[in-house]
Design an enzyme around this catalytic site. Structure first.
Site, PDB file in Angstrom:
ATOM      1  N   GLY A  27      37.572  41.260  44.779  1.00  0.00           N
ATOM      2  CA  GLY A  27      37.695  40.851  43.386  1.00  0.00           C
ATOM      3  C   GLY A  27      36.490  40.058  42.929  1.00  0.00           C
ATOM      4  O   GLY A  27      35.729  39.548  43.743  1.00  0.00           O
TER       5      GLY A  27
ATOM      6  N   PRO B  56      34.124  37.026  41.321  1.00  0.00           N
ATOM      7  CA  PRO B  56      34.091  35.614  41.690  1.00  0.00           C
ATOM      8  C   PRO B  56      35.073  34.785  40.858  1.00  0.00           C
ATOM      9  O   PRO B  56      35.301  35.103  39.693  1.00  0.00           O
ATOM     10  CB  PRO B  56      32.661  35.178  41.365  1.00  0.00           C
ATOM     11  CG  PRO B  56      31.889  36.424  41.169  1.00  0.00           C
ATOM     12  CD  PRO B  56      32.838  37.522  40.834  1.00  0.00           C
ATOM     13  N   GLY B  57      35.620  33.766  41.483  1.00  0.00           N
ATOM     14  CA  GLY B  57      36.450  32.824  40.744  1.00  0.00           C
ATOM     15  C   GLY B  57      37.864  33.282  40.483  1.00  0.00           C
ATOM     16  O   GLY B  57      38.599  32.644  39.748  1.00  0.00           O
TER      17      GLY B  57
ATOM     18  N   GLU C 217      40.624  53.597  26.451  1.00  0.00           N
ATOM     19  CA  GLU C 217      41.564  53.675  27.577  1.00  0.00           C
ATOM     20  C   GLU C 217      42.880  54.331  27.158  1.00  0.00           C
ATOM     21  O   GLU C 217      43.478  55.075  27.921  1.00  0.00           O
ATOM     22  CB  GLU C 217      41.827  52.287  28.158  1.00  0.00           C
ATOM     23  CG  GLU C 217      40.593  51.578  28.734  1.00  0.00           C
ATOM     24  CD  GLU C 217      39.867  52.383  29.793  1.00  0.00           C
ATOM     25  OE1 GLU C 217      40.516  53.187  30.508  1.00  0.00           O
ATOM     26  OE2 GLU C 217      38.633  52.236  29.907  1.00  0.00           O
TER      27      GLU C 217
HETATM   28  P1  ADP Z   1      36.956  33.055  44.678  1.00  0.00           P
HETATM   29  O1  ADP Z   1      37.096  32.716  46.113  1.00  0.00           O
HETATM   30  O2  ADP Z   1      37.686  34.312  44.302  1.00  0.00           O
HETATM   31  O3  ADP Z   1      35.571  33.043  44.152  1.00  0.00           O
HETATM   32  P2  ADP Z   1      38.250  30.545  44.331  1.00  0.00           P
HETATM   33  O4  ADP Z   1      39.457  30.744  45.154  1.00  0.00           O
HETATM   34  O5  ADP Z   1      37.146  29.792  44.954  1.00  0.00           O
HETATM   35  O6  ADP Z   1      37.712  31.940  43.813  1.00  0.00           O
HETATM   36  O7  ADP Z   1      38.681  29.892  42.955  1.00  0.00           O
HETATM   37  C1  ADP Z   1      38.095  28.726  42.495  1.00  0.00           C
HETATM   38  C2  ADP Z   1      39.097  27.852  41.820  1.00  0.00           C
HETATM   39  O8  ADP Z   1      39.592  28.473  40.639  1.00  0.00           O
HETATM   40  C3  ADP Z   1      40.328  27.596  42.644  1.00  0.00           C
HETATM   41  O9  ADP Z   1      40.140  26.531  43.507  1.00  0.00           O
HETATM   42  C4  ADP Z   1      41.376  27.302  41.583  1.00  0.00           C
HETATM   43  O10 ADP Z   1      41.293  25.965  41.159  1.00  0.00           O
HETATM   44  C5  ADP Z   1      40.958  28.179  40.444  1.00  0.00           C
HETATM   45  N1  ADP Z   1      41.709  29.442  40.443  1.00  0.00           N
HETATM   46  C6  ADP Z   1      41.185  30.681  40.583  1.00  0.00           C
HETATM   47  N2  ADP Z   1      42.157  31.612  40.518  1.00  0.00           N
HETATM   48  C7  ADP Z   1      43.314  30.962  40.359  1.00  0.00           C
HETATM   49  C8  ADP Z   1      44.682  31.366  40.239  1.00  0.00           C
HETATM   50  N3  ADP Z   1      45.036  32.670  40.275  1.00  0.00           N
HETATM   51  N4  ADP Z   1      45.611  30.411  40.096  1.00  0.00           N
HETATM   52  C9  ADP Z   1      45.279  29.125  40.055  1.00  0.00           C
HETATM   53  N5  ADP Z   1      44.021  28.673  40.168  1.00  0.00           N
HETATM   54  C10 ADP Z   1      43.030  29.563  40.312  1.00  0.00           C
HETATM   55 ZN    ZN Z   2      36.537  56.159  30.224  1.00  0.00          ZN
END
Ligand code: ADP
Ligand code: ZN
Length: 639
Positions: A224, A226-227, A448
């Protein structure tokens, strides 16, 4: 591709670490011993004139020549020749002696004869100047040794990792903890959570599965942007199962020195096994897991070794002895080495996508818990404003809003703070990545809907799983996910045509409902073209007017995964083929436009719902079509 996995039973050479976590102590002992050894080699004495304790000594500096003259006077009782100075002590007069000191003149061969001639007692000494001595004898060597020490320990440590010197090393890069976050802290992403929950269940009671002879998954790939909460999900899994959570970043394995990464991987798994049950989390696994084929000329030995070690470790451990599960995160699964995705490795993939409207509301709820919010704040409104943002962005927005309110000493965070925070976040992101404008959103929604409608009404088309206008990275603004068909080896002609129709549906909808076409359909058209080309050139489906049963391209076609190679047909045939492709596309496009026109209301309603909630299911698409008087094509049950 050949799997270059080395023997997994790699004996572990774990060196004892005498000084444990106290490298400073070790350093002091080390430098002390070194300096003492050096000093005993170059022994030194103090320069002390042997004088009578009761008399007073007057010190006097004189030129060398004057001191030599004094020797001749018979006044001098004792001479001490140092390596720098000469001192001459006079005979005692009135309870007082004078110590003359002169800077020595090198290579004066007349000095000793002169002293002897006057029968003066003499000797030599290695002079000691305390300040200089401390500086040159202790401080500078210490600094030099410390410098060498740091240099060596960095180098040795990074190549041996966890070795004898106990400083730095892979132990530091591996972050080990027992997290206290749980699934409650992760909002949205229900499906991803459910998949990971199975793993938690296994870690909690492995016997239940092993008793049944079940194969426990070893690796799960979280895919997925980032973030979106991949790290959070992995952490929550460890928290739920209350097991050890060891996390590393893929890029931290790759060092300048070949072999370092591999030994770090070894350490990581060793540590996990010792702490089992445990979850290993490798963030940005693409840094090590990049396809070996794509390494370019010469490849990258270090990365390859690291990857091989990772594969070996994953094959090597058995979950029944020490339950260890490896979760890895990436936002570019397509570049991963296929060897990583084989059974027994990362054979499960879990999509952790950007949240839809409901998901965003839930995430906001999670993060707003500890914030004092004014009553005018409606989370749904914030969620609507933040289409396309990830969980991390939402968490940021809430914090930013609280900071804004705090700056002007408000008691509560109100709507204006949130609006401002959203704007800031979006402005920041717009520079970095793509966020779609309301206008683009509308285009994507119609596009879509067009795909989805054609897919549901056409015989032989793959049915819709879900339609989404949540942007996913740069590649796709929206997507229509088709239900994968199991065990399908043959594709019939009408199914290929149906696929072409579905692909054209996006563009046709744009033309029909927006009145203008966009670049969004580029990839669709490419794929549609490929399919028609393959039908004609590979499968003899174009009819006798074109190539009949003649196969034009021997190699597999792009549409089946590989790229085309040989072209062994005449130019006139090529012309005919091009014309055929163009003609067929035109025909199909006409058909698609006709379908869309007769299902106008359904498309409008689908688009409206998509703009509203961003994701709708295939079942909902069918409902909408039927509610508006259309007919959904359903395959006969045992066709
Ligand atoms: P990734 O590893 O996918 O880059 P992270 O897990 O590091 O993302 O997410 C960073 C922060 O964003 C988390 O610590 C949280 O605070 C917030 N966050 C991201 N997705 C969610 C979610 N689905 N529910 C709650 N908080 C989230
Ligand atoms: Zn298309």
């Amino acid at each position: 591709m050949q799997d270059k996995t080395p023997n997994p039973k790699n004996p572990k050479e774990n060196k004892p670490n005498f000084f444990g976590n106290n490298p400073i102590l070790f350093f002091f002992i080390f430098s002390l011993v070194t300096i003492l050894a050096f000093k005993s080699f170059v022994a030194q004495d103090g320069m002390e004139l042997a004088s009578n304790q009761q008399v007073k000594i007057v010190k006097k500096s004189v030129p060398y020549s004057a001191l030599k003259e004094l020797l001749k006077t018979g006044e001098i009782e004792q001479v001490i020749i140092g390596n720098i100075n000469i001192q001459a002590l006079s005979k005692t007069r009135n309870q007082q002696q004078t110590a003359y000191k002169a800077r020595k003149v090198a290579d004066d061969s007349t000095l000793i004869p002169l002293i002897e001639q006057h029968n003066i007692a003499y000797g030599s000494v290695n002079e000691e100047n305390y300040f200089e001595d401390i500086l040159f004898g202790w401080v500078i060597p210490m600094v030099i040794i410390f410098g060498i020490w740091m240099f060596l320990s960095n180098r040795i440590q990074s190549s041996m990792s966890g070795g004898i010197l106990g400083m730095g090393g892979s132990k530091k890069m591996i972050n080990s903890e027992k997290p206290n976050v749980t699934f409650k802290d992760m909002a949205g992403n229900k499906e991803a959570k459910e998949e990971v929950m199975e793993i938690v269940d296994f870690l909690k009671s492995p016997e239940r599965y092993l008793k049944l002879g079940a194969q426990i998954p070893k690796g799960v790939l979280l895919v997925g942007p980032p973030g979106t909460g991949k790290t959070l999900l992995a952490k929550a899994a460890a928290g739920e199962a209350s097991v050890e959570f060891l996390s590393v970043t893929g890029s931290s394995f790759i060092e300048m020195f070949v072999g370092v990464g591999a030994s770090r991987v070894r350490d990581l798994f060793e540590q996990a096994k010792q702490n089992a049950p445990a979850i290993i989390f490798i963030d940005e696994i693409d840094a090590i897991g990049k396809s070996r084929a794509s390494g370019g000329i010469g490849g990258n030995d270090e990365r390859e070794q690291t990857l091989n070690q990772l594969l070996a470790e994953m094959d090597g451990f058995s979950s029944d002895k020490a339950p260890v599960i490896v979760l890895a995160a990436t936002n570019r699964p397509e570049i991963l080495d296929p060897a990583l995705l084989r059974p027994g490795r990362f054979d499960r993939q879990v999509l952790v996508d950007k949240p839809d409207l409901e998901g965003r509301i839930e995430i906001l709820q999670v993060h707003i818990k500890d914030v004092k919010v004014a009553s005018d704040v409606v989370l749904r409104d914030i969620a609507v404003m933040t289409a396309g943002l990830a969980g991390a962005d939402l968490a940021n927005i809430i914090n930013e809003a609280a900071l804004l309110a705090g700056r002007v000493s408000k008691d509560e965070v109100d709507e204006s703070d949130f609006k401002e925070a959203v704007e800031r976040q979006i402005a920041g992101l717009e520079k970095k990545s793509r966020r779609i404008s309301p206008k683009e959103r509308k285009i994507v929604a119609y596009h879509e809907s067009g795909h989805a409608l054609i897919a549901e009404i056409t015989k032989g088309a793959k049915k819709v799983n879900k339609v989404s206008i949540v942007p996913r990275g740069l590649a796709a603004l929206g997507y229509t996910l088709n239900t994968p068909e199991e065990n399908k080896y043959l594709i019939q002609k009408h199914e290929l045509i149906a696929e072409v129709d579905v692909l054209l549906g996006g563009r046709a909808a744009e033309e029909l409902f927006i009145g203008e076409i966009s670049t969004g359909a580029g990839n669709d058209l490419e794929r549609a073209t490929d399919i028609i080309k393959a039908m004609a050139s590979l499968y003899g489906m174009s009819g006798d007017d074109i190539s009949g049963l003649m196969v034009l391209n021997k190699q597999q076609n792009q549409f089946l995964g590989a790229s085309q190679t040989s072209k062994d047909y005449s130019d006139s045939m090529a012309k005919k083929l091009d014309e055929h492709i163009k003609q067929t596309l035109k025909e199909r496009y006409k058909v698609v436009i006709k379908h869309l026109k007769s299902h106008k209301e359904a498309v409008e309603q689908m688009t409206k719902e998509l703009l509203d909630i961003e994701v709708i299911t295939g079942l909902r698409v069918q409902d909408i079509i039927e509610q508006n008087g259309g007919v959904v094509y359903r395959e006969p049950k045992d066709a």
